[in-house]
Design a protein around this motif. Structure first.
Motif, mmCIF file in Angstrom:
data_model
loop_
_atom_site.group_PDB
_atom_site.id
_atom_site.type_symbol
_atom_site.label_atom_id
_atom_site.label_comp_id
_atom_site.label_asym_id
_atom_site.label_seq_id
_atom_site.Cartn_x
_atom_site.Cartn_y
_atom_site.Cartn_z
ATOM 1 N N LYS A 1 0.826 -1.214 0.000
ATOM 2 C CA LYS A 1 0.000 0.000 0.000
ATOM 3 C C LYS A 1 0.852 1.254 0.000
ATOM 4 N N ALA A 2 2.119 1.125 0.431
ATOM 5 C CA ALA A 2 3.026 2.267 0.539
ATOM 6 C C ALA A 2 4.430 1.800 0.171
ATOM 7 N N ASP B 1 11.570 -0.596 7.262
ATOM 8 C CA ASP B 1 10.643 -1.730 7.319
ATOM 9 C C ASP B 1 11.399 -3.055 7.276
ATOM 10 N N GLU C 1 1.168 -1.320 13.505
ATOM 11 C CA GLU C 1 0.743 -0.041 12.931
ATOM 12 C C GLU C 1 1.794 0.531 11.983
ATOM 13 N N LYS C 2 3.051 0.592 12.434
ATOM 14 C CA LYS C 2 4.103 1.266 11.675
ATOM 15 C C LYS C 2 4.685 0.433 10.538
ATOM 16 N N GLU D 1 0.494 -2.565 8.927
ATOM 17 C CA GLU D 1 -0.658 -1.847 8.368
ATOM 18 C C GLU D 1 -0.240 -0.816 7.333
ATOM 19 N N ARG D 2 0.939 -0.227 7.513
ATOM 20 C CA ARG D 2 1.421 0.773 6.571
ATOM 21 C C ARG D 2 1.567 0.173 5.174
ATOM 22 N N MET D 3 2.140 -1.032 5.098
ATOM 23 C CA MET D 3 2.345 -1.661 3.790
ATOM 24 C C MET D 3 1.148 -2.511 3.372
#
Length: 133
Positions: free
Chosen positions: A8-9, A15, A87-88, A91-93
């Motif tokens: 998504k990012a 990461d 979260e970091k 969910e970010r990706m």
């Protein structure tokens, strides 16, 4: 034919480093999966703080030695939580990408004995190319 799972990012070195250290926490330090999330994120945050800000990170109000001696708590639990990792990083990706692609690829490289420095950019390049299409 199954569609390619895309992040998504953009995938960052941060990461990959956090995931690498999560896996290291499980395989080399014997941490349970939740503690390993805290450990992986905390290690990545410490390294990022040193690189980008030129100083050591405070452990939310205490030093590493104080925390471990007086509280009996590993330093990484004071800096990061499993929920923050989710979260970091996850969910970010996107959870789907994390579970089906990202985590498996990092673990495969770790298990093959590859060096983090050798895989961090090559994996990111391919994944970040998916965002352009």
């Amino acid at each position: 034919m199954e569609a390619t799972v895309k992040p998504k990012a953009p995938i960052r070195r941060f990461d990959i480093f956090a995931e690498w250290n999560r896996i290291k926490g499980i395989k080399e330090l014997g941490l349970d999966p939740e503690d390993a999330k805290s450990y992986g994120l905390a290690v990545a945050e410490v390294v990022a703080a040193r690189k980008f800000y030129g100083h050591r990170t405070k452990y939310k109000g205490a030093t590493r030695e104080y925390i471990e001696k007086h509280e009996g708590t590993p330093w990484w639990r004071k800096m990061a939580s499993p929920a923050e990792f989710d979260e970091k990083i996850v969910e970010r990706m996107g959870r789907d990408f994390y579970e089906k692609v990202f985590s498996k690829a990092i673990e495969k490289a770790f298990n093959e004995g590859k060096d983090y420095m050798d895989i961090r950019d090559s994996l990111r390049k391919d994944w970040n190319e998916l965002l352009k299409g």
